[in-house]
Design a protein around this motif. Structure first.
Motif, short mmCIF file in Angstrom:
data_model
loop_
_atom_site.label_atom_id
_atom_site.label_comp_id
_atom_site.label_asym_id
_atom_site.label_seq_id
_atom_site.Cartn_x
_atom_site.Cartn_y
_atom_site.Cartn_z
N GLU A 1 0.83 -1.21 0.00
CA GLU A 1 0.00 0.00 0.00
C GLU A 1 0.87 1.26 0.00
OE1 GLU A 1 -3.72 -1.95 2.52
OE2 GLU A 1 -1.95 -1.16 3.53
N LEU A 2 1.94 1.22 0.77
CA LEU A 2 2.88 2.34 0.80
C LEU A 2 3.51 2.55 -0.57
CD1 LEU A 2 4.56 4.46 2.38
CD2 LEU A 2 6.16 2.61 2.92
N GLN A 3 3.91 1.48 -1.23
CA GLN A 3 4.55 1.60 -2.54
C GLN A 3 3.58 2.14 -3.59
OE1 GLN A 3 7.71 1.32 -2.66
NE2 GLN A 3 8.03 0.32 -0.67
N ARG A 4 2.33 1.69 -3.54
CA ARG A 4 1.34 2.22 -4.49
C ARG A 4 1.07 3.70 -4.23
NH1 ARG A 4 -1.09 -3.05 -3.83
NH2 ARG A 4 -2.45 -2.24 -2.18
N TRP A 5 1.12 4.09 -2.97
CA TRP A 5 0.89 5.49 -2.59
C TRP A 5 1.93 6.41 -3.21
CZ3 TRP A 5 3.73 8.51 1.24
CH2 TRP A 5 3.11 9.71 1.60
N ILE A 6 3.20 6.08 -3.03
CA ILE A 6 4.24 6.97 -3.55
C ILE A 6 4.30 6.91 -5.07
CG2 ILE A 6 6.10 5.25 -3.30
CD1 ILE A 6 6.30 9.10 -2.94
N GLN A 7 4.01 5.77 -5.65
CA GLN A 7 3.99 5.68 -7.11
C GLN A 7 2.87 6.54 -7.69
OE1 GLN A 7 3.16 1.80 -8.83
NE2 GLN A 7 4.53 2.22 -10.54
N ASP A 8 1.73 6.55 -7.03
CA ASP A 8 0.61 7.38 -7.48
C ASP A 8 0.97 8.86 -7.42
OD1 ASP A 8 -1.87 8.20 -8.29
OD2 ASP A 8 -2.93 7.57 -6.50
N ILE A 9 1.61 9.29 -6.34
CA ILE A 9 2.02 10.69 -6.19
C ILE A 9 3.02 11.06 -7.27
CG2 ILE A 9 3.31 12.27 -4.71
CD1 ILE A 9 2.02 10.83 -2.31
N SER A 10 3.96 10.17 -7.54
CA SER A 10 5.00 10.46 -8.53
C SER A 10 4.44 10.53 -9.95
CB SER A 10 6.10 9.40 -8.45
OG SER A 10 7.08 9.62 -9.43
N THR A 11 3.58 9.57 -10.30
CA THR A 11 3.11 9.51 -11.69
C THR A 11 1.96 10.46 -11.97
OG1 THR A 11 1.67 7.65 -11.09
CG2 THR A 11 3.86 7.12 -11.97
N ARG A 12 1.05 10.63 -11.02
CA ARG A 12 -0.10 11.50 -11.24
C ARG A 12 0.18 12.95 -10.82
NH1 ARG A 12 -5.18 8.55 -11.73
NH2 ARG A 12 -4.82 6.32 -11.54
N GLY A 13 0.79 13.11 -9.67
CA GLY A 13 1.05 14.46 -9.19
C GLY A 13 2.18 15.15 -9.91
N PHE A 14 3.24 14.41 -10.23
CA PHE A 14 4.42 15.00 -10.87
C PHE A 14 4.65 14.45 -12.28
CE2 PHE A 14 4.83 15.68 -6.40
CZ PHE A 14 5.37 16.96 -6.32
N LEU A 15 3.61 13.79 -12.82
CA LEU A 15 3.56 13.36 -14.22
C LEU A 15 4.73 12.48 -14.62
CD1 LEU A 15 2.40 16.76 -15.78
CD2 LEU A 15 1.01 14.90 -14.82
N GLY A 16 5.24 11.73 -13.65
CA GLY A 16 6.33 10.80 -13.95
C GLY A 16 7.62 11.48 -14.36
#
Length: 584
Positions: free
Chosen positions: A415-430
């Motif tokens: 869950e932690l890994q999915r959280w930071i991946q979501d922030i990185s890809t959606r919030g900062f557009l990868g």
């Protein structure tokens, strides 16, 4: 004492219910009334309500403040107010149009329908001193170069200035231009090498589409401002260029130029600074970042997850107010287009800054180092901010240590890994150049990131929000809009030029009202370090929270002690003044 009659017209739409309290405050040139309840508990508003209000003579009525509060836990109502008419002791009936909904926790400031003539400019200014003596100080000192420089460190926008180790090629400041403003016996190059030159560069504003008013696009300059730190620790501007490309039409201005020339070009720099402040440092880098963190947290963590428990108190207002924040913060900047093209200027500015945003720029210790501001004196935003960063970091280490005793627990938390991946890809557009983590391997990585999240949504927001009335209510100090194009030659500026460049009286009143709203606190605000919902039941976690609160109290004491020695105190990062979550 004098009696004022307040006539409230609600119309036939939904009115305040029996579980609401509606309050009014009258504000005039001679003071303001006490906050007075309009309705009686248990009695619904009639379409027309009259309330007698006894107070000292208020002089010319300037505005009224309306607010609604909920009665304990009962359901919330919205209230529609059509208008308010106040009968003054002098026999005048002053109309305050409203025609809008009022919701719980909101404060509306309504101005009289009668237009203000130019003669009321000084009256309006003097009346604002009732709210904040500091605004009067700003109005008195805004022209001073020393106070001008001070604001880049400790004003409402301490996020743009950086050390200048090398003069930009497009800003050809020469020794001859600035020698009179340096210490005797030194040179421009020597002062650069000593680290005493600083730069504010607004290149991201170049070429943006701006609002068209009366057939003219509002001016916005991609300015460059060079500041010098002298041996007394005073920071002053010594050269300004109102564009990225030097030319005969874009000269470099210096303090020895005609007084009004220098004053006007400083105003154009502050206009550029205000736009970056509102759209990037305030809206994008606190409100919208908090939204990214909040949505990812709600999406990926169950409510029993320790990070859900730790972070949700810092998102308390995020999703409710961000729509309103977009409107309130963007409207005055002049970048909002009313055409079908949408907010192209605003969107483009955020695109430019998001592409350049780095993880280190969001982490205060790294940010200060990257900007070369570790040693500049009298930088209280840095001093107080680093104390808070350290305290938050220590708190997060202790709290997460209860649930992630080793790095293996981190790498194994899906869950932690999915959280930071979501922030990185959606919030900062990868964007990998940003340095934003895409996964966590160690406890230390998680602790640093969570520290950044909490600092951003609490302390950083306070730093760029809380001082807005102090610095922005005197409009010439931080003008959100300017009307005339910047000067292209020297010696042509008159006081009439400056008055024609500043916002008109109507817009100035709007900006003052905006800054007043933005510095307000919710009646149910929760300060940093408070966790009233008690999501953590473990005794160890409760002790960690208590230790955090004690450390914040210690920081507060040191700030109060420091401020007692300062001519201009810095209060925006006092822990008792910082809300746990972003607020408008």
């Amino acid at each position: 004492m004098c009696m004022y009659q307040v006539h409230v017209t609600t119309g036939d739409r939904l009115r305040a219910g029996t579980n609401d309290h509606v309050f009014v405050t009258l504000v005039g040139t001679n003071g303001e009334s006490e906050r007075t309840e309009l309705n009686n508990y248990g009695i619904d508003f009639r379409p027309d309500q009259v309330r007698n209000l006894n107070t000292q003579p208020l002089g010319h009525l300037l505005l009224i403040k309306l607010e609604i509060s909920q009665y304990f836990y009962l359901p919330e109502n919205q209230w529609f107010c059509s208008k308010i008419v106040v009968d003054t002791p002098e026999g005048e009936a002053v109309l305050f149009p409203c025609h809008r909904w009022l919701t719980w926790g909101e404060v509306l400031e309504l101005r009289g329908a009668k237009g203000l003539s130019p003669s009321y400019t000084s009256v309006l200014h003097s009346s604002l001193g009732i709210f904040m003596q500091w605004a009067e100080y700003v109005a008195e000192h805004w022209k001073d170069d020393a106070f001008y420089g001070y604001q880049f460190l400790n004003g409402v926008h301490p996020s743009i200035i950086r050390n200048c180790p090398l003069m930009p090629s497009n800003f050809p400041v020469t020794e001859e231009m600035v020698q009179p403003f340096l210490e005797p016996g030194t040179s421009l190059q020597q002062e650069i090498q000593k680290g005493n030159l600083f730069l504010c560069d607004y290149k991201s504003l170049e070429g943006l589409q701006t609002l068209v008013v009366e057939g003219n696009s509002m001016p916005l300059t991609a300015a460059l401002c060079l500041l010098y730190l002298d041996t007394t620790g005073t920071l002053k501007p010594i050269a300004i260029q109102l564009g990225q490309e030097p030319s005969e039409k874009c000269p470099i201005f210096v303090p020895s130029d005609p007084e009004l020339d220098w004053l006007l070009v400083k105003m154009f720099v502050k206009n550029a600074d205000s736009v970056i402040h509102q759209i990037i440092s305030h809206l994008m880098n606190t409100h919208l970042l908090a939204e990214v963190f909040a949505v990812a947290t709600m999406r990926h963590f169950p409510d029993v997850h320790p990070l859900y428990k730790l972070l949700t108190p810092h998102f308390r207002y995020t999703l409710q107010i961000n729509t309103a924040a977009r409107v309130v913060l963007l409207g005055p900047t002049g970048l909002v287009s009313k055409s079908s093209a949408g907010n192209e200027g605003t969107n483009e500015l955020m695109r430019r800054h998001l592409a350049e945003t780095t993880y280190s720029s969001l982490c205060l210790p790294d940010n200060i180092a990257d900007r070369g501001l570790q040693n500049i004196p009298n930088f209280y935003y840095r001093d107080d901010g680093l104390k808070l960063w350290t305290a938050i970091n220590r708190f997060v280490w202790a709290m997460l240590g209860l649930y992630y005793p080793t790095d293996d627990e981190v790498s194994g938390d899906a869950e932690l890994q999915r959280w930071i991946q979501d922030i990185s890809t959606r919030g900062f557009l990868g964007n990998r150049r940003s340095g934003m983590p895409e996964s966590f391997i160690t406890v230390e990585e998680v602790v640093k990131f969570v520290t950044m999240v909490i600092f951003t949504t609490s302390a950083q927001h306070a730093a760029v929000n809380s001082g807005q009335f102090d610095y922005n209510s005197w409009v010439p100090n931080n003008p959100l809009q300017l009307r005339r194009a910047p000067p292209t030659t020297k010696g042509q500026v008159t006081m009439e030029t400056i008055l024609e460049t500043l916002p008109n009286i109507g817009h100035s009143v709007d900006f003052i009202a905006l800054s007043s709203v933005l510095h307000k606190k919710y009646t149910d605000s929760v300060v940093l370090g408070s966790y009233p919902e008690e999501r953590f039941g473990e005794p160890a976690a409760k002790q960690i929270i208590e230790n955090f609160q004690k450390e914040l109290s210690s920081i507060e004491e040191r700030i109060i002690e420091r401020n007692a020695t300062l001519h201009v105190p810095y209060c925006y990062l006092k822990p008792s003044e910082i809300e746990n979550s972003v607020s408008i």
